[in-house]
Design a protein around this motif. Structure first.
Motif, PDB file in Angstrom:
ATOM      1  N   LYS A   1      32.691  42.679  37.968  1.00  0.00           N
ATOM      2  CA  LYS A   1      33.250  43.259  36.745  1.00  0.00           C
ATOM      3  C   LYS A   1      34.612  43.903  37.016  1.00  0.00           C
ATOM      4  CE  LYS A   1      29.003  44.229  34.157  1.00  0.00           C
ATOM      5  NZ  LYS A   1      29.415  43.650  32.856  1.00  0.00           N
ATOM      6  N   LEU A   2      34.718  44.558  38.170  1.00  0.00           N
ATOM      7  CA  LEU A   2      35.962  45.256  38.497  1.00  0.00           C
ATOM      8  C   LEU A   2      37.119  44.293  38.705  1.00  0.00           C
ATOM      9  CD1 LEU A   2      37.286  48.049  39.352  1.00  0.00           C
ATOM     10  CD2 LEU A   2      36.791  47.332  41.702  1.00  0.00           C
ATOM     11  N   GLN A   3      36.842  43.116  39.276  1.00  0.00           N
ATOM     12  CA  GLN A   3      37.898  42.168  39.622  1.00  0.00           C
ATOM     13  C   GLN A   3      38.897  41.954  38.494  1.00  0.00           C
ATOM     14  OE1 GLN A   3      35.308  38.904  41.484  1.00  0.00           O
ATOM     15  NE2 GLN A   3      37.400  38.248  41.861  1.00  0.00           N
ATOM     16  N   GLY A   4      38.370  41.703  37.309  1.00  0.00           N
ATOM     17  CA  GLY A   4      39.242  41.396  36.185  1.00  0.00           C
ATOM     18  C   GLY A   4      39.919  42.599  35.581  1.00  0.00           C
ATOM     19  N   MET A   5      39.581  43.793  36.054  1.00  0.00           N
ATOM     20  CA  MET A   5      40.148  45.026  35.503  1.00  0.00           C
ATOM     21  C   MET A   5      41.301  45.577  36.339  1.00  0.00           C
ATOM     22  SD  MET A   5      36.439  46.753  34.652  1.00  0.00           S
ATOM     23  CE  MET A   5      37.103  48.239  33.920  1.00  0.00           C
ATOM     24  N   ILE A   6      41.424  45.096  37.588  1.00  0.00           N
ATOM     25  CA  ILE A   6      42.461  45.627  38.475  1.00  0.00           C
ATOM     26  C   ILE A   6      43.834  45.137  38.033  1.00  0.00           C
ATOM     27  CG2 ILE A   6      43.345  45.628  40.843  1.00  0.00           C
ATOM     28  CD1 ILE A   6      40.434  45.342  41.787  1.00  0.00           C
ATOM     29  N   GLU A   7      44.774  46.055  37.945  1.00  0.00           N
ATOM     30  CA  GLU A   7      46.143  45.728  37.536  1.00  0.00           C
ATOM     31  C   GLU A   7      47.153  46.387  38.470  1.00  0.00           C
ATOM     32  OE1 GLU A   7      46.574  47.140  33.574  1.00  0.00           O
ATOM     33  OE2 GLU A   7      45.234  45.618  32.691  1.00  0.00           O
TER      34      GLU A   7
ATOM     35  N   MET B   1      47.825  50.442  38.913  1.00  0.00           N
ATOM     36  CA  MET B   1      46.651  51.313  38.965  1.00  0.00           C
ATOM     37  C   MET B   1      46.637  52.054  40.294  1.00  0.00           C
ATOM     38  SD  MET B   1      43.629  48.907  37.330  1.00  0.00           S
ATOM     39  CE  MET B   1      42.359  50.132  37.587  1.00  0.00           C
ATOM     40  N   SER B   2      46.153  53.260  40.283  1.00  0.00           N
ATOM     41  CA  SER B   2      46.057  54.007  41.541  1.00  0.00           C
ATOM     42  C   SER B   2      44.770  53.643  42.277  1.00  0.00           C
ATOM     43  CB  SER B   2      46.084  55.509  41.272  1.00  0.00           C
ATOM     44  OG  SER B   2      44.849  55.932  40.690  1.00  0.00           O
ATOM     45  N   GLU B   3      44.784  53.901  43.572  1.00  0.00           N
ATOM     46  CA  GLU B   3      43.565  53.692  44.365  1.00  0.00           C
ATOM     47  C   GLU B   3      42.408  54.516  43.807  1.00  0.00           C
ATOM     48  OE1 GLU B   3      45.707  53.005  48.746  1.00  0.00           O
ATOM     49  OE2 GLU B   3      45.013  54.997  48.146  1.00  0.00           O
ATOM     50  N   LEU B   4      42.689  55.753  43.425  1.00  0.00           N
ATOM     51  CA  LEU B   4      41.642  56.618  42.875  1.00  0.00           C
ATOM     52  C   LEU B   4      41.074  56.042  41.582  1.00  0.00           C
ATOM     53  CD1 LEU B   4      43.068  60.202  43.483  1.00  0.00           C
ATOM     54  CD2 LEU B   4      40.833  59.357  44.252  1.00  0.00           C
ATOM     55  N   HIS B   5      41.931  55.493  40.735  1.00  0.00           N
ATOM     56  CA  HIS B   5      41.475  54.898  39.483  1.00  0.00           C
ATOM     57  C   HIS B   5      40.526  53.739  39.764  1.00  0.00           C
ATOM     58  CE1 HIS B   5      42.719  53.293  35.225  1.00  0.00           C
ATOM     59  NE2 HIS B   5      41.416  53.319  35.402  1.00  0.00           N
ATOM     60  N   VAL B   6      40.885  52.903  40.720  1.00  0.00           N
ATOM     61  CA  VAL B   6      40.032  51.761  41.073  1.00  0.00           C
ATOM     62  C   VAL B   6      38.682  52.253  41.598  1.00  0.00           C
ATOM     63  CG1 VAL B   6      39.771  49.773  42.603  1.00  0.00           C
ATOM     64  CG2 VAL B   6      41.985  50.234  41.515  1.00  0.00           C
TER      65      VAL B   6
ATOM     66  N   ASP C   1      50.292  43.543  47.816  1.00  0.00           N
ATOM     67  CA  ASP C   1      49.411  44.364  48.659  1.00  0.00           C
ATOM     68  C   ASP C   1      48.144  43.611  49.024  1.00  0.00           C
ATOM     69  OD1 ASP C   1      51.010  46.613  48.571  1.00  0.00           O
ATOM     70  OD2 ASP C   1      49.774  47.695  47.108  1.00  0.00           O
ATOM     71  N   LEU C   2      47.648  43.865  50.223  1.00  0.00           N
ATOM     72  CA  LEU C   2      46.240  43.634  50.499  1.00  0.00           C
ATOM     73  C   LEU C   2      45.487  44.850  49.976  1.00  0.00           C
ATOM     74  CD1 LEU C   2      46.302  42.200  54.145  1.00  0.00           C
ATOM     75  CD2 LEU C   2      45.683  40.956  52.054  1.00  0.00           C
ATOM     76  N   LEU C   3      44.339  44.616  49.353  1.00  0.00           N
ATOM     77  CA  LEU C   3      43.562  45.688  48.740  1.00  0.00           C
ATOM     78  C   LEU C   3      42.134  45.615  49.263  1.00  0.00           C
ATOM     79  CD1 LEU C   3      43.337  47.960  46.576  1.00  0.00           C
ATOM     80  CD2 LEU C   3      42.677  46.155  44.957  1.00  0.00           C
ATOM     81  N   THR C   4      41.749  46.615  50.055  1.00  0.00           N
ATOM     82  CA  THR C   4      40.412  46.649  50.637  1.00  0.00           C
ATOM     83  C   THR C   4      39.546  47.645  49.876  1.00  0.00           C
ATOM     84  OG1 THR C   4      41.185  46.010  52.844  1.00  0.00           O
ATOM     85  CG2 THR C   4      39.083  47.184  52.723  1.00  0.00           C
ATOM     86  N   ILE C   5      38.349  47.188  49.494  1.00  0.00           N
ATOM     87  CA  ILE C   5      37.400  48.020  48.748  1.00  0.00           C
ATOM     88  C   ILE C   5      36.072  48.015  49.506  1.00  0.00           C
ATOM     89  CG2 ILE C   5      36.222  48.383  46.553  1.00  0.00           C
ATOM     90  CD1 ILE C   5      38.463  46.832  45.186  1.00  0.00           C
ATOM     91  N   ASP C   6      35.678  49.189  49.972  1.00  0.00           N
ATOM     92  CA  ASP C   6      34.438  49.381  50.739  1.00  0.00           C
ATOM     93  C   ASP C   6      33.554  50.319  49.920  1.00  0.00           C
ATOM     94  OD1 ASP C   6      32.433  49.973  52.564  1.00  0.00           O
ATOM     95  OD2 ASP C   6      33.792  50.372  54.227  1.00  0.00           O
ATOM     96  N   PHE C   7      32.362  49.872  49.534  1.00  0.00           N
ATOM     97  CA  PHE C   7      31.596  50.587  48.527  1.00  0.00           C
ATOM     98  C   PHE C   7      30.122  50.201  48.620  1.00  0.00           C
ATOM     99  CE2 PHE C   7      32.155  46.410  47.083  1.00  0.00           C
ATOM    100  CZ  PHE C   7      31.178  46.129  46.140  1.00  0.00           C
TER     101      PHE C   7
END
Length: 367
Positions: A161-167, A170-175, A219-225
């Motif tokens: 769901k998040l994939q299509g919302m990233i723009e 956007m800040s890292e905190l927002h993501v 950017d490379l964008l790494t998300i660990d969650f």
């Protein structure tokens, strides 16, 4: 509470009692929240337990959790008090135990000294032990694996769901906060750990904390969650490319990490040495001339805690067994430029490796 859960708890008491008898321990003090929850079912934030070989454990908690503890722990004896450890020690005398096991890794030095000098301990030997629950908790029951599968599915569904919302912008905190909100909407009771979102040069730090930095094209964008289900956790990491084609160095790092993760998963079999699984990944990254940027072990066990036994590293001891969930998370972190990590929560089953956090591992573009 379901009949299944009560049976699960009773089985755990019996397993622990057998280990305690083998170590000549009449009682074992538990203060680690995950140990307390595993043994008693209590999920509150303030609890301690006394395991005894002669029956059900004693749980001590404070008045805020009176109703909750009664509902979650119907077969444990519950003590409502502000002095958790002291009241458990007083009850120890009533059970005629001659030796009390304590895990020094779960106690402060002051707590240990207080226990050793307490009047209730007269004639009782205080024995430092590595908690037998570490081994017992490592191998997961079907009940536990089902909850980890649920946490993993919520995690990967939320990332989709998040994939299509990233723009861009956007800040890292927002993501990070958006992803956590999506996980909550999908049924996660909490985040498994503080979400990592690392963009651009911040990706060069393996455990970067999200900031107000705006995500940029290229950017490379790494998300660990990870999500959580009834206390059981999932752990997943993916790295994306933002609104651009990857540069050569980005593609080289990404595909080295991807190959390393695949090599480690191939090596992960029942009876395999944990150090050998780490070596399988490290060999691939070394061949790509990126070894200096792979700065941590390959993975770790996971369950009620996000980091638990076994560890998978270059110098780790032990082997993998069936029904022991663990992570595979090789990474490359280039200071000042960026980083890549691909992580999955896995478990070995009789018919092979099950990947709980199933999500594409190709370099996906977002933004």
């Amino acid at each position: 509470m379901s009949k299944l859960k009560r049976n699960v708890l009773r089985s755990r008491w019996l397993q622990l009692a057998e280990q305690m008898k083998a170590e000549d321990l009449g009682a074992l003090l538990l203060t680690d929240p995950a140990d307390v929850r595993w043994l008693t079912g209590f999920s509150g934030s303030n609890g301690a337990a006394l395991a005894i070989t002669s029956g059900a454990p004693l749980l001590a908690t404070d008045g805020r959790y009176a109703d909750q503890s009664a509902a979650e722990c119907p077969d444990a004896e519950i003590i409502i008090t502000r002095d958790l450890i002291e009241q458990l020690l007083l009850r120890l005398r009533e059970n005629s135990a001659t030796a009390l096991g304590v895990d020094p890794l779960s106690l402060t030095l002051q707590q240990f000294r207080t226990i050793s000098a307490h009047p209730a301990m007269f004639g009782v030997r205080v024995q430092e032990v590595e908690s037998p629950l570490r081994e017992l908790r490592m191998v997961k029951e079907l009940y536990e694996l089902d909850r980890m599968r649920k946490a993993a599915k919520v995690s990967t569904d939320a990332l989709r769901k998040l994939q299509g919302m990233i723009e861009v912008g956007m800040s890292e905190l927002h993501v990070a906060r958006t992803l956590e909100a999506i996980m909550g909407d999908l049924g996660s009771e909490d985040r498994a750990f503080p979400t990592i979102v690392a963009s651009g040069p911040n990706g060069g730090r393996p455990h970067h904390q999200p900031t107000t930095r705006a995500i940029e094209a290229g950017d490379l964008l790494t998300i660990d969650f990870g999500a959580m289900s009834e206390g059981y956790r999932a752990d997943c990491t993916r790295t994306f490319i933002v609104a651009a084609e990857p540069e050569d160095w980005q593609a080289d790092a990404y595909f080295a990490v991807k190959r390393a993760a695949a090599s480690a998963r191939d090596a992960a079999k029942a009876g395999a040495k944990t150090s050998a699984i780490d070596a399988a990944a490290r060999k691939v990254i070394t061949k790509a001339d990126l070894a200096e940027y792979f700065v941590h072990g390959l993975g770790h066990g996971i369950g009620l805690n996000v980091h638990e036994a076994p560890l998978l590293g270059a110098s780790s001891a032990g082997t993998l067994e069936e029904s022991v969930p663990f992570t595979v998370e090789p990474g490359v972190y280039i200071p000042g430029k960026g980083g890549v990590r691909i992580e999955d929560t896995c478990v070995i089953q009789p018919d092979g490796l099950e990947i709980l956090t199933e999500f594409p591992r190709k370099l996906l573009r977002v933004g």
